[in-house]
Design a protein around this motif. Structure first.
Motif, PDB file in Angstrom:
ATOM      1  N   VAL A  68       0.827  -1.202   0.000  1.00  0.00           N
ATOM      2  CA  VAL A  68       0.000   0.000   0.000  1.00  0.00           C
ATOM      3  C   VAL A  68       0.861   1.251   0.000  1.00  0.00           C
ATOM      4  O   VAL A  68       0.636   2.196  -0.776  1.00  0.00           O
ATOM      5  N   LEU A  69       1.869   1.272   0.851  1.00  0.00           N
ATOM      6  CA  LEU A  69       2.722   2.457   0.950  1.00  0.00           C
ATOM      7  C   LEU A  69       3.483   2.698  -0.344  1.00  0.00           C
ATOM      8  O   LEU A  69       3.676   3.850  -0.763  1.00  0.00           O
ATOM      9  N   SER A  70       3.914   1.631  -0.990  1.00  0.00           N
ATOM     10  CA  SER A  70       4.587   1.771  -2.280  1.00  0.00           C
ATOM     11  C   SER A  70       3.624   2.304  -3.338  1.00  0.00           C
ATOM     12  O   SER A  70       3.970   3.203  -4.119  1.00  0.00           O
ATOM     13  N   ALA A  71       2.415   1.765  -3.369  1.00  0.00           N
ATOM     14  CA  ALA A  71       1.424   2.215  -4.351  1.00  0.00           C
ATOM     15  C   ALA A  71       1.059   3.681  -4.148  1.00  0.00           C
ATOM     16  O   ALA A  71       0.875   4.434  -5.109  1.00  0.00           O
ATOM     17  N   LEU A  72       0.967   4.101  -2.891  1.00  0.00           N
ATOM     18  CA  LEU A  72       0.559   5.476  -2.575  1.00  0.00           C
ATOM     19  C   LEU A  72       1.719   6.459  -2.550  1.00  0.00           C
ATOM     20  O   LEU A  72       1.495   7.667  -2.388  1.00  0.00           O
ATOM     21  N   SER A  73       2.940   5.981  -2.700  1.00  0.00           N
ATOM     22  CA  SER A  73       4.124   6.826  -2.492  1.00  0.00           C
ATOM     23  C   SER A  73       4.097   8.139  -3.273  1.00  0.00           C
ATOM     24  O   SER A  73       4.507   9.182  -2.730  1.00  0.00           O
ATOM     25  N   LEU A  78       1.395  14.877  -0.391  1.00  0.00           N
ATOM     26  CA  LEU A  78       0.240  15.774  -0.455  1.00  0.00           C
ATOM     27  C   LEU A  78      -0.574  15.676   0.835  1.00  0.00           C
ATOM     28  O   LEU A  78      -0.515  14.665   1.540  1.00  0.00           O
ATOM     29  N   PRO A  79      -1.371  16.698   1.158  1.00  0.00           N
ATOM     30  CA  PRO A  79      -2.277  16.577   2.314  1.00  0.00           C
ATOM     31  C   PRO A  79      -3.235  15.413   2.102  1.00  0.00           C
ATOM     32  O   PRO A  79      -3.801  15.251   1.006  1.00  0.00           O
ATOM     33  N   GLY A  80      -3.402  14.598   3.145  1.00  0.00           N
ATOM     34  CA  GLY A  80      -4.269  13.429   3.021  1.00  0.00           C
ATOM     35  C   GLY A  80      -5.087  13.173   4.271  1.00  0.00           C
ATOM     36  O   GLY A  80      -4.653  13.478   5.393  1.00  0.00           O
ATOM     37  N   LEU A  81      -6.271  12.617   4.087  1.00  0.00           N
ATOM     38  CA  LEU A  81      -7.163  12.219   5.170  1.00  0.00           C
ATOM     39  C   LEU A  81      -7.537  10.763   4.944  1.00  0.00           C
ATOM     40  O   LEU A  81      -7.688  10.329   3.811  1.00  0.00           O
ATOM     41  N   PHE A  82      -7.720   9.997   6.035  1.00  0.00           N
ATOM     42  CA  PHE A  82      -8.129   8.608   5.857  1.00  0.00           C
ATOM     43  C   PHE A  82      -8.940   8.109   7.047  1.00  0.00           C
ATOM     44  O   PHE A  82      -8.815   8.611   8.164  1.00  0.00           O
ATOM     45  N   VAL A  83      -9.771   7.109   6.766  1.00  0.00           N
ATOM     46  CA  VAL A  83     -10.442   6.308   7.788  1.00  0.00           C
ATOM     47  C   VAL A  83     -10.273   4.848   7.378  1.00  0.00           C
ATOM     48  O   VAL A  83      -9.799   4.544   6.279  1.00  0.00           O
ATOM     49  N   PHE A  84     -10.667   3.938   8.266  1.00  0.00           N
ATOM     50  CA  PHE A  84     -10.531   2.514   7.992  1.00  0.00           C
ATOM     51  C   PHE A  84     -11.886   1.864   7.756  1.00  0.00           C
ATOM     52  O   PHE A  84     -12.916   2.307   8.267  1.00  0.00           O
ATOM     53  N   GLY A  85     -11.846   0.763   6.990  1.00  0.00           N
ATOM     54  CA  GLY A  85     -13.007  -0.086   6.789  1.00  0.00           C
ATOM     55  C   GLY A  85     -12.768  -1.447   7.403  1.00  0.00           C
ATOM     56  O   GLY A  85     -11.685  -1.745   7.932  1.00  0.00           O
ATOM     57  N   SER A  86     -13.756  -2.306   7.305  1.00  0.00           N
ATOM     58  CA  SER A  86     -13.675  -3.622   7.949  1.00  0.00           C
ATOM     59  C   SER A  86     -12.488  -4.436   7.465  1.00  0.00           C
ATOM     60  O   SER A  86     -11.872  -5.173   8.239  1.00  0.00           O
ATOM     61  N   ASN A  87     -12.136  -4.301   6.175  1.00  0.00           N
ATOM     62  CA  ASN A  87     -11.037  -5.093   5.644  1.00  0.00           C
ATOM     63  C   ASN A  87      -9.673  -4.488   5.890  1.00  0.00           C
ATOM     64  O   ASN A  87      -8.669  -4.989   5.369  1.00  0.00           O
ATOM     65  N   ASP A  88      -9.615  -3.408   6.666  1.00  0.00           N
ATOM     66  CA  ASP A  88      -8.337  -2.974   7.222  1.00  0.00           C
ATOM     67  C   ASP A  88      -8.075  -3.673   8.548  1.00  0.00           C
ATOM     68  O   ASP A  88      -6.930  -3.811   8.970  1.00  0.00           O
ATOM     69  N   TYR A  89      -9.136  -4.110   9.199  1.00  0.00           N
ATOM     70  CA  TYR A  89      -9.020  -4.767  10.491  1.00  0.00           C
ATOM     71  C   TYR A  89      -8.922  -6.283  10.382  1.00  0.00           C
ATOM     72  O   TYR A  89      -8.198  -6.923  11.150  1.00  0.00           O
ATOM     73  N   TYR A  90      -9.658  -6.857   9.431  1.00  0.00           N
ATOM     74  CA  TYR A  90      -9.723  -8.318   9.322  1.00  0.00           C
ATOM     75  C   TYR A  90      -9.546  -8.755   7.870  1.00  0.00           C
ATOM     76  O   TYR A  90     -10.118  -8.158   6.956  1.00  0.00           O
ATOM     77  N   ALA A  91      -8.776  -9.815   7.693  1.00  0.00           N
ATOM     78  CA  ALA A  91      -8.559 -10.366   6.362  1.00  0.00           C
ATOM     79  C   ALA A  91      -9.850 -10.973   5.836  1.00  0.00           C
ATOM     80  O   ALA A  91     -10.676 -11.476   6.612  1.00  0.00           O
ATOM     81  N   GLY A 118       0.024  -0.682  12.152  1.00  0.00           N
ATOM     82  CA  GLY A 118       1.205  -0.295  11.383  1.00  0.00           C
ATOM     83  C   GLY A 118       0.847   0.564  10.185  1.00  0.00           C
ATOM     84  O   GLY A 118       1.582   1.502   9.840  1.00  0.00           O
ATOM     85  N   LEU A 119      -0.280   0.256   9.552  1.00  0.00           N
ATOM     86  CA  LEU A 119      -0.718   1.064   8.417  1.00  0.00           C
ATOM     87  C   LEU A 119      -1.058   2.476   8.867  1.00  0.00           C
ATOM     88  O   LEU A 119      -0.644   3.461   8.244  1.00  0.00           O
ATOM     89  N   ALA A 120      -1.803   2.583   9.964  1.00  0.00           N
ATOM     90  CA  ALA A 120      -2.171   3.911  10.473  1.00  0.00           C
ATOM     91  C   ALA A 120      -0.930   4.706  10.843  1.00  0.00           C
ATOM     92  O   ALA A 120      -0.801   5.886  10.485  1.00  0.00           O
ATOM     93  N   PHE A 126       3.712  10.131   7.389  1.00  0.00           N
ATOM     94  CA  PHE A 126       3.813  10.925   6.170  1.00  0.00           C
ATOM     95  C   PHE A 126       2.960  12.190   6.234  1.00  0.00           C
ATOM     96  O   PHE A 126       2.937  12.973   5.279  1.00  0.00           O
ATOM     97  N   GLY A 127       2.234  12.380   7.328  1.00  0.00           N
ATOM     98  CA  GLY A 127       1.456  13.590   7.515  1.00  0.00           C
ATOM     99  C   GLY A 127      -0.014  13.456   7.192  1.00  0.00           C
ATOM    100  O   GLY A 127      -0.766  14.432   7.326  1.00  0.00           O
ATOM    101  N   TRP A 128      -0.444  12.267   6.767  1.00  0.00           N
ATOM    102  CA  TRP A 128      -1.879  12.079   6.530  1.00  0.00           C
ATOM    103  C   TRP A 128      -2.601  12.025   7.869  1.00  0.00           C
ATOM    104  O   TRP A 128      -2.075  11.498   8.862  1.00  0.00           O
ATOM    105  N   ILE A 129      -3.810  12.569   7.902  1.00  0.00           N
ATOM    106  CA  ILE A 129      -4.564  12.699   9.146  1.00  0.00           C
ATOM    107  C   ILE A 129      -5.515  11.519   9.308  1.00  0.00           C
ATOM    108  O   ILE A 129      -6.332  11.240   8.423  1.00  0.00           O
ATOM    109  N   ASN A 130      -5.388  10.839  10.425  1.00  0.00           N
ATOM    110  CA  ASN A 130      -6.255   9.716  10.773  1.00  0.00           C
ATOM    111  C   ASN A 130      -7.552  10.278  11.348  1.00  0.00           C
ATOM    112  O   ASN A 130      -7.568  10.823  12.454  1.00  0.00           O
TER     113      ASN A 130
END
Length: 274
Positions: A68-73, A78-91, A118-120, A126-130
């Motif tokens: 993910v970090l490589s894809a988003l590099s 840039l300024p970024g905002l994020f939240v998580f979904g169910s598939n960030d917590y469980y496979a 670790g993802l958060a 990188f400065g993205w806001i959780n």
């Protein structure tokens, strides 16, 4: 480029200020071997956004955080905002692929816990806001924007009361961010007079069927009406009051156990505020 860009323009900014280009993506569901999807994500930067918003479900594998970090590099400066979904917590777990198209009865089949901490932490470095149950102000192109978010409503992790309240007087625009656009969250954010809401989760229906002028979704995998399964929409509440604009990203990926998108290509939303 093997994904669709949905372009929208909203007149919500004060007169005389520079437009703000918001790149909204969701539901990457990345594993370590989706090379084409990774290349597509890396090309997002070519859309020249001023602000990046991700509405969750980044990963679908225990070792996918570096992917993910490589894809988003290209976007992480840039300024970024994020939240998580169910598939960030469980496979994801194997289940009948057609079950995704059935009504949601609230039953969840959860796999192994994923390394979401670790993802958060990495995105925050990188400065993205959780925005999982967080509210703050940011400044983009000279405009002060109040941003607030909730954790995933699909897993009943949402606690909007932690970020509720009317827009701060110091802000010129208010934005809500969540993964799954359940109506209870849209109502709560509407009651607080937010201007714009960003969400994902629906996959645009993932399976759509041809319809007059386009296609229609079969499901949203939540209680959001099917006609709002992707794109930018606005509705009225039970009292006839206009709700905030809702940007739903149909997403880029899919569960490894439901590897199909029918009449529903991968896509991102590019929302230009003017």
């Amino acid at each position: 480029m093997s994904y669709k860009v949905r372009n929208f323009e909203l007149e919500v900014l004060p007169q005389g200020v520079k437009p703000i280009r918001i790149l909204h993506f969701s539901d990457l569901h990345l594993t370590t071997n989706r090379k084409k999807e990774i290349q597509d994500i890396q090309s997002f930067v070519e859309l020249k956004p001023d602000l990046v918003i991700s509405t969750g479900d980044f990963i679908a594998h225990t070792e996918a955080v570096p992917t993910v970090l490589s894809a988003l590099s290209p976007l992480l400066d840039l300024p970024g905002l994020f939240v998580f979904g169910s598939n960030d917590y469980y496979a994801p777990e194997f289940k009948n692929p057609l079950s995704y198209l059935m009504p949601d009865h609230g039953k969840r089949k959860l796999g192994k816990e994923l390394p979401w901490q670790g993802l958060a932490s990495s995105l925050e470095q990188f400065g993205w806001i959780n925005l999982n149950h967080h509210k703050t102000n940011i400044e983009i192109n000279g405009v002060t924007i109040e941003v607030r978010g909730t954790d995933d409503a699909h897993l009943n992790r949402d606690q909007y009361r932690l970020v509720s309240g009317q827009k701060s007087k110091d802000s010129q625009l208010s934005i809500g961010v969540t993964h799954a656009p359940y109506l209870r969250l849209i109502k709560a954010m509407s009651d607080d007079n937010l201007d714009l809401i960003f969400a994902g989760h629906t996959h645009g229906g993932q399976v759509r069927f041809p319809w007059f002028g386009g296609s229609r979704s079969i499901t949203t995998n939540c209680d959001l009406p099917n006609w709002r399964s992707r794109g930018l929409t606005q509705d009225k509440d039970s009292n006839g009051k206009l709700e905030p604009w809702l940007s739903v990203s149909a997403g880029m990926g899919y569960s490894p156990f439901a590897p199909f998108r029918i009449f529903c290509p991968p896509e991102v939303n590019l929302v230009e505020l003017v």
